[in-house]
Each structure stands twice: as structure tokens, then as C-alpha cells.
Design an enzyme around this catalytic site. Structure first.
Site, PDB file in Angstrom:
ATOM      1  N   CYS A  35       0.864  -1.253   0.046  1.00 49.17           N
ATOM      2  CA  CYS A  35       0.029   0.000   0.030  1.00 49.17           C
ATOM      3  C   CYS A  35       0.975   0.983   0.138  1.00 49.17           C
ATOM      4  O   CYS A  35       0.418   2.372  -0.023  1.00 49.17           O
ATOM      5  CB  CYS A  35      -0.880  -0.021   1.178  1.00 49.17           C
ATOM      6  SG  CYS A  35      -0.098   0.063   2.665  1.00 49.17           S
ATOM      7  N   ASP A  37       2.345   2.623   2.641  1.00 49.96           N
ATOM      8  CA  ASP A  37       2.128   3.341   3.778  1.00 49.96           C
ATOM      9  C   ASP A  37       3.373   3.505   4.729  1.00 49.96           C
ATOM     10  O   ASP A  37       4.157   2.180   4.577  1.00 49.96           O
ATOM     11  CB  ASP A  37       0.966   2.987   4.606  1.00 49.96           C
ATOM     12  CG  ASP A  37      -0.336   3.364   3.944  1.00 49.96           C
ATOM     13  OD1 ASP A  37      -0.271   4.030   3.038  1.00 49.96           O
ATOM     14  OD2 ASP A  37      -1.489   2.966   4.096  1.00 49.96           O
ATOM     15  N   CYS A  60      -2.914   5.045   5.880  1.00 49.96           N
ATOM     16  CA  CYS A  60      -4.363   5.055   5.932  1.00 49.96           C
ATOM     17  C   CYS A  60      -4.975   5.441   7.545  1.00 49.96           C
ATOM     18  O   CYS A  60      -3.958   5.425   8.430  1.00 49.96           O
ATOM     19  CB  CYS A  60      -4.972   3.619   5.388  1.00 49.96           C
ATOM     20  SG  CYS A  60      -4.544   2.489   6.556  1.00 49.96           S
ATOM     21  N   CYS A 104      -2.582  -3.064   8.656  1.00 50.88           N
ATOM     22  CA  CYS A 104      -2.303  -1.704   9.016  1.00 50.88           C
ATOM     23  C   CYS A 104      -1.655  -1.766  10.510  1.00 50.88           C
ATOM     24  O   CYS A 104      -0.960  -0.883  10.968  1.00 50.88           O
ATOM     25  CB  CYS A 104      -3.352  -0.951   9.050  1.00 50.88           C
ATOM     26  SG  CYS A 104      -4.391  -1.053   7.430  1.00 50.88           S
TER      27      CYS A 104
HETATM   28 FE1  FES Z   1      -1.682   0.317   4.431  1.00 53.80          FE
HETATM   29 FE2  FES Z   1      -3.388   0.661   5.885  1.00 53.80          FE
HETATM   30  S1  FES Z   1      -3.671   0.518   4.077  1.00 53.80           S
HETATM   31  S2  FES Z   1      -1.330   0.667   6.229  1.00 53.80           S
END
Ligand code: FES
Length: 140
Positions: A35, A37, A60, A104
Site C-alpha cells: 500500500c 504506507d 491510511c 495496518c
Molecule cells: Fe496500508 Fe493501511 S492500507 S497501512
């Protein structure tokens, strides 16, 4: 049924312990390749106890809520105890996360672990890997 618990929404809207500790004893940064992140965790440690913790999350809402909750769970705790914190415990403290959002909370567990490992490295007099990473990213 609501997708996210009230606790998730609360920690997402009103995250605790956001920021930077300039003279941190341990800094950990982790990312999720899928993702994209990123989470960064700063620890202040005295007598093997976490006296302060701050985080920055570029990610997110579930990642923000997870890191916020995780910082609350390790503040004031012995380092050895913080090292045992699992993403499952963080998700449970948030009254659950949807299955596809569990990764996450893994970021929060990994960021804390990486910050503690950084602290342990510094204690042994080894160079901080996190600082090296920062220098590299500033060059780009
Ligand atoms: Fe990647 Fe939440 S979608 S940490």
C-alpha cells in the site's frame, strides 16, 4: 453495521502522541510495500522504561488509529514489555479492524520493534540504521 469501531474513528480523528522526539533514544521506520504506507516511531527511554513516544504515519486511517493506540499501550511500560506488543493486541484494543485492514496494525507492531532495536543498537555503540536511511533519503 459500521465498518470501523468507534475507537478506530476516535483515534483516527484525534490521534494521540503525534509528532517527533528530536533527541529520541530509538527511532524506527517501517513501510508496507503493497500500500506504500509508512510509519515512524520515536522512543524516549529511561532506565529501560519508555517515558515518551511519538509517531508520524503517512498512511491510511487504520494505520493512524493503530499507531495512536499502540503508543498509548507502550507509554510508561518497560522496553521488554513493549517488545511483546502484537498487532493483534492493538487491533483488539481498537475493538477490532476489518480483516483487510489488519496489515495496518502490523505496521504499528513493526515500527515499535524497529525503534526498540535501534535503541538496543545504540546501547551497544553500533551506528543507528535509521539515521543512515534518513541521510540517504535526503540525498534523493
Ligand atoms: Fe496500508 Fe493501511 S492500507 S497501512
Amino acid at each position: 453495521m459500521a465498518l470501523y469501531s468507534e475507537k478506530v474513528m476516535d483515534h483516527f480523528r484525534n490521534p494521540r502522541n503525534v509528532g517527533v522526539i528530536e533527541d529520541a533514544d530509538g527511532v524506527g521506520e517501517v513501510g508496507n510495500a503493497k500500500c506504500g504506507d509508512i510509519m515512524k516511531m520515536y522512543l524516549k527511554i529511561e532506565d529501560e522504561t519508555i517515558t515518551d513516544v511519538k509517531f508520524e504515519t503517512f498512511g491510511c486511517g487504520s494505520a493512524i488509529a493503530s499507531s495512536s493506540m499502540a503508543t498509548e499501550m507502550i507509554k510508561g511500560k518497560p522496553v521488554a514489555e513493549a517488545m511483546q506488543l502484537t498487532n493483534k493486541a492493538v487491533a483488539e484494543a481498537l475493538d477490532g479492524l476489518p480483516d483487510y485492514k489488519m496489515h495496518c496494525s502490523v505496521l504499528a507492531e513493526e515500527a515499535i520493534r524497529s525503534a526498540i532495536e535501534d535503541y538496543e543498537r545504540k546501547k551497544r555503540g553500533e551506528p543507528s540504521l535509521t539515521v543512515k536511511e534518513n541521510v540517504e533519503s535526503e540525498d534523493n
